[in-house]
Each structure stands twice: as structure tokens, then as C-alpha cells.
Design an enzyme around this catalytic site. Structure first.
Site, PDB file in Angstrom:
ATOM      1  N   CYS A 111       0.807  -1.221   0.000  1.00 14.62           N
ATOM      2  CA  CYS A 111       0.000   0.000   0.000  1.00 14.62           C
ATOM      3  C   CYS A 111       0.842   1.275   0.000  1.00 14.62           C
ATOM      4  O   CYS A 111       0.348   2.342  -0.363  1.00 14.62           O
ATOM      5  CB  CYS A 111      -0.953  -0.002   1.191  1.00 14.62           C
ATOM      6  SG  CYS A 111      -2.009  -1.467   1.245  1.00 14.62           S
ATOM      7  N   HIS A 246      -4.191   6.747   2.312  1.00 20.00           N
ATOM      8  CA  HIS A 246      -4.483   5.423   1.756  1.00 20.00           C
ATOM      9  C   HIS A 246      -5.894   5.020   2.160  1.00 20.00           C
ATOM     10  O   HIS A 246      -6.277   5.105   3.333  1.00 20.00           O
ATOM     11  CB  HIS A 246      -3.466   4.415   2.283  1.00 20.00           C
ATOM     12  CG  HIS A 246      -3.810   2.995   2.013  1.00 20.00           C
ATOM     13  ND1 HIS A 246      -4.218   2.551   0.773  1.00 20.00           N
ATOM     14  CD2 HIS A 246      -3.819   1.903   2.839  1.00 20.00           C
ATOM     15  CE1 HIS A 246      -4.465   1.248   0.834  1.00 20.00           C
ATOM     16  NE2 HIS A 246      -4.220   0.836   2.070  1.00 20.00           N
ATOM     17  N   ASN A 275     -10.241  -1.007  -0.860  1.00 21.34           N
ATOM     18  CA  ASN A 275      -8.796  -0.885  -0.693  1.00 21.34           C
ATOM     19  C   ASN A 275      -8.110  -1.398  -1.960  1.00 21.34           C
ATOM     20  O   ASN A 275      -8.156  -2.593  -2.258  1.00 21.34           O
ATOM     21  CB  ASN A 275      -8.355  -1.700   0.530  1.00 21.34           C
ATOM     22  CG  ASN A 275      -6.877  -1.596   0.825  1.00 21.34           C
ATOM     23  OD1 ASN A 275      -6.080  -1.209  -0.018  1.00 21.34           O
ATOM     24  ND2 ASN A 275      -6.500  -1.966   2.046  1.00 21.34           N
TER      25      ASN A 275
END
Length: 316
Positions: A111, A246, A275
Site C-alpha cells: 500500500c 491510503h 482498498n
């Protein structure tokens, strides 16, 4: 010597999977998912799509917006947990599709990949080794997720997003940390089973996550990384125009807002994409850029497997 972003683009799968679609195949509901995560839907690659296609589209859009030709790119970095092939690197394939002939790199920092790619591009600029760079984050988490595990499969989606950078006077400021041994097992995927006759290693290669521990790590690391870049620049959160986090869980984003205030400075799009690992920050950047003015101060911040966290304060 620093950098500025002069173009962005995105590539999204055609297939949209809603929470109700998931409820039809497993014991869950739209209410259960949305209340715990903020996610309503996500994009998933279908059999007729490739991650390379998504990435090439995103990169092409970014080049077009930046009014930059392929031959002007000196550095191409692709952040991905895994492309369509284990080898060759996805950056090589994207370069071939776009007609780019330069240094190409793949980065697997999950990520945090887009932030690490920014840091790497900035180092190339400062060293005089590049004048323009293309960063692409392309992720297909649907291939890594165990679709029998409702605690994880509801969270993730597939996407690609890209940015074209060029040298500028404004120097970005970074804060980066990897906790390494301390807690990495809370978010990981093993390499998967092979057929080597000299070992008996067996694993499905699916993503494993301890949600509660990752939540605690995420909120604490966001706080630490943002405070550090603010302190380095002698700024406060009031001086920042937008904070692009994020997009892992709306509860994590709200946790950061509780600590810093100013909810208007923390946009989110997790409702529509879930996500998407390293693609989430540049995808949010791409969608929010219409709200930026040149000279705006932005903080980009991500956290994930490693356990790694990173933030970058830059001028738009």
C-alpha cells in the site's frame, strides 16, 4: 531540486461488485460491510481484462494530460504486489506498450508503493539522472484475496492510477518507516505452493490479515508520519490544503480526522473502490485534482504490509 506532478490518469475494471453482490454468495450484508468499512462497491478484473491493460490506460491518460511524449520519460516506476506475470517485470511490459525506452523499475511495497516510487523518482531528479518520470500503481487484489474469508474479501478492489512528474524547485518532504520484524505477520501473503520435489511447502498464497492489529498500526502510523513531515517543514495541519490518505477503511480515515480535525481536508473515495493497495493514493489524487490550485500544500500518506508507513508533503 524537487518535483511536481503535471498529469494523472486511472484505469478501472468494468465489473462493479456491490455489497449486495457479495451478500448473494456469502454470509454478509451491505449494512455489515458499510458500517465496518465504509465500502459500498469495488471494481474487479474480469476474465477478459488484464492488469497490464488497466495500467497502460492509466499511464496513457497521465502522459496525455501532461502533454508529454513517451520518448521524454527518463524513468518508469511501477508499484505492484504482482502483475499479470511473475516475470518479466510489469514496468518492462508497460514500457513496451507505450513505446518508452528508459530505466524501468518494479517496486513491491504494497500500500505504500506510490509513496516509495515518489521518493525514488525524487532521488533520480536530485542526482540529475532524470528530468521526467512516470509512476504507475497497478494492483489486482482480487487475485490475492481468499473469497471464502468474508473478513478480508469484502475490503479489496482492483485499480491502476498513474502520475507524470517533472523537475521543479519545490522539494518534497518525506517521512518513512518500516517496522520489519515487529508485527509484519499481521498482514502478509506467502509465496504459494510450488512443485519442487525436494520440499513439502504448501500454502495457498492468499492474503492473511489481523484487522484489529492493522487498525491500531494504521491510525498510530498516520499520526506519526503526518506529524513528522509537518515538523520538518515547521508547519501545522492548518497550513495544509488536503491530506490524501491510503483508502483502507473509513474508520481509519475517521480516526485520523479525530486526531487532526479539519474533516474537509481529508477526502475519501473508499465507498466506490475499496482498498486498492498502492493504487489508492494516486487514484484519490486523480479524482481530487480538480479541487487543487497550483501552490496548494498536500500531504500523501499510506501504510501497509511490512509494516511500512510513509508520508510526503509536496506542493501541487
Amino acid at each position: 531540486m524537487g518535483l511536481k506532478i503535471i498529469g494523472t490518469g486511472c484505469g478501472l475494471p468494468e465489473k462493479i461488485i456491490t455489497n449486495n453482490d457479495l451478500a448473494a454468495i456469502m454470509d454478509t450484508s451491505d449494512e455489515w460491510i458499510s458500517q465496518r468499512t465504509g465500502i459500498r462497491e469495488r471494481r474487479i478484473l474480469s476474465a477478459g481484462e488484464s492488469l497490464l491493460e488497466l495500467g497502460t490506460k492509466a499511464a496513457g491518460e497521465a502522459l496525455a494530460e501532461a502533454k508529454t511524449k513517451a520518448e521524454e520519460i527518463d524513468l518508469l516506476i511501477v508499484s505492484t504486489i504482482g502483475g499479470d506475470y511473475k516475470t518479466p517485470a510489469m514496468s518492462c511490459l508497460v514500457a513496451g506498450e507505450l513505446g518508452i525506452d528508459c530505466i524501468t523499475l518494479d517496486i513491491n511495497m504494497a500500500c505504500c508503493g506510490f509513496l516509495y516510487a515518489l521518493h525514488t523518482a525524487n532521488a533520480y531528479f536530485r542526482a540529475g539522472m532524470a528530468k521526467k518520470a512516470l509512476i504507475l500503481s497497478a494492483e489486482a487484489l482480487s487475485r490475492l484475496t481468499d473469497w471464502r474469508d468474508r473478513s478480508t474479501c469484502v475490503l479489496f478492489g482492483d485499480a491502476a492510477a498513474a502520475a507524470v512528474l517533472e523537475q521543479a524547485d519545490s522539494e518534497p518532504v518525506f517521512s518513512m518507516q518500516v517496522r520489519g520484524k515487529d508485527g509484519w505477520e499481521h498482514l502478509h501473503a506467502l509465496r504459494g505452493t510450488d512443485n519442487c520435489p525436494f520440499n513439502d511447502f504448501e500454502d495457498n498464497g492468499f492474503l492473511h490479515m489481523n484487522g484489529q492489529d492493522i487498525y491500531k498500526f494504521a491510525v498510530s502510523s498516520i499520526t506519526a508520519r503526518i506529524h513528522e513531515v509537518l515538523e520538518k517543514c515547521s508547519l501545522t495541519i492548518e497550513d495544509i490544503d488536503k491530506v490524501l490518505l491510503h483508502q483502507a477503511n473509513l474508520r481509519i480515515i475517521n480516526g485520523a480526522i479525530t486526531r487532526f480535525g479539519h474533516p474537509e481536508k481529508f477526502p475519501h473515495n473508499i465507498e466506490h473502490y475499496g482498498n486498492t493497495s498502492s493504487a489508492s493514493v494516486p487514484l484519490l489524487l486523480h479524482e481530487e485534482k480538480g479541487n487543487f490550485q497550483r501552490g496548494d500544500k498536500l500531504i500523501l500518506c499510506a501504510f501497509g504490509a511490512g509494516l511500512a508507513s510513509a508520508a510526503c508533503l509536496l506542493e501541487w
